[in-house]
Design an enzyme around this catalytic site. Sequence first.
Site, short mmCIF file in Angstrom:
data_model
loop_
_atom_site.label_atom_id
_atom_site.label_comp_id
_atom_site.label_asym_id
_atom_site.label_seq_id
_atom_site.Cartn_x
_atom_site.Cartn_y
_atom_site.Cartn_z
N VAL A 292 0.90 -1.15 0.00
CA VAL A 292 0.00 0.00 0.00
C VAL A 292 0.94 1.20 0.00
O VAL A 292 1.53 1.55 1.02
CB VAL A 292 -0.94 -0.01 1.23
N GLY A 293 1.09 1.81 -1.17
CA GLY A 293 2.20 2.74 -1.45
C GLY A 293 2.19 4.08 -0.77
O GLY A 293 2.12 5.12 -1.44
N CYS A 294 2.35 4.12 0.54
CA CYS A 294 2.39 5.38 1.27
C CYS A 294 3.64 6.20 0.93
O CYS A 294 3.66 7.41 1.16
CB CYS A 294 2.29 5.13 2.77
N HIS A 295 4.67 5.57 0.37
CA HIS A 295 5.87 6.31 -0.02
C HIS A 295 5.59 7.25 -1.20
O HIS A 295 6.40 8.14 -1.47
CB HIS A 295 7.02 5.35 -0.37
N ARG A 296 4.46 7.09 -1.86
CA ARG A 296 4.11 7.90 -3.03
C ARG A 296 3.43 9.22 -2.66
O ARG A 296 2.93 9.92 -3.53
CB ARG A 296 3.21 7.09 -3.96
#
Length: 165
Positions: free
Chosen positions: A129-133
């Site tokens: 779940v791409g929270c780094h984006r």
Amino acid sequence: MDSIPPSLIRLASPIGRLELTAGPSGILSLSIETDGHLPLEQTPEKPSPVLRRAQRQLTEYFSGTRTAFDLPVALDDGTAFQRSVWQQLSRLPFGSVVSYGALGQSIGRPGSGRAIGGAVGANPVPIIVGCHRVLATNGRITGYSAGEGIATKAWLLDHEGIGHK
């Protein structure tokens, strides 16, 4: 919360060791090694089919051959607000970016950037779940709560070809 003790698997990655847990409804957590430690490092591994699949898909992601994850993720333990943020993050494709403000707008909570930041930081399944984006409106990295913090986030952004400051 799942009543069966979670399955557990660890794997090496370019950003440090990863530790994943899963229950009957899917992946519960992904932890990135911080200062040489993982939260459950004293617990023996107990792989499951879904964790073996996650291990394979994460290895492909880090090798550059996978840009989307096809895994069941159980995002049940947060507040309704956190879950709404995590659901939006799960729709954000590889190589794309969103600002905290735009993320707030997308869930009908404009002007809630600080709360959005808290929900992003509480994401139990980073990378998948791409929270780094999520970046500041000006493209700056304002923080990252997994692994070695900003250095880990910068690596993930670079890996996906996302420009940042």
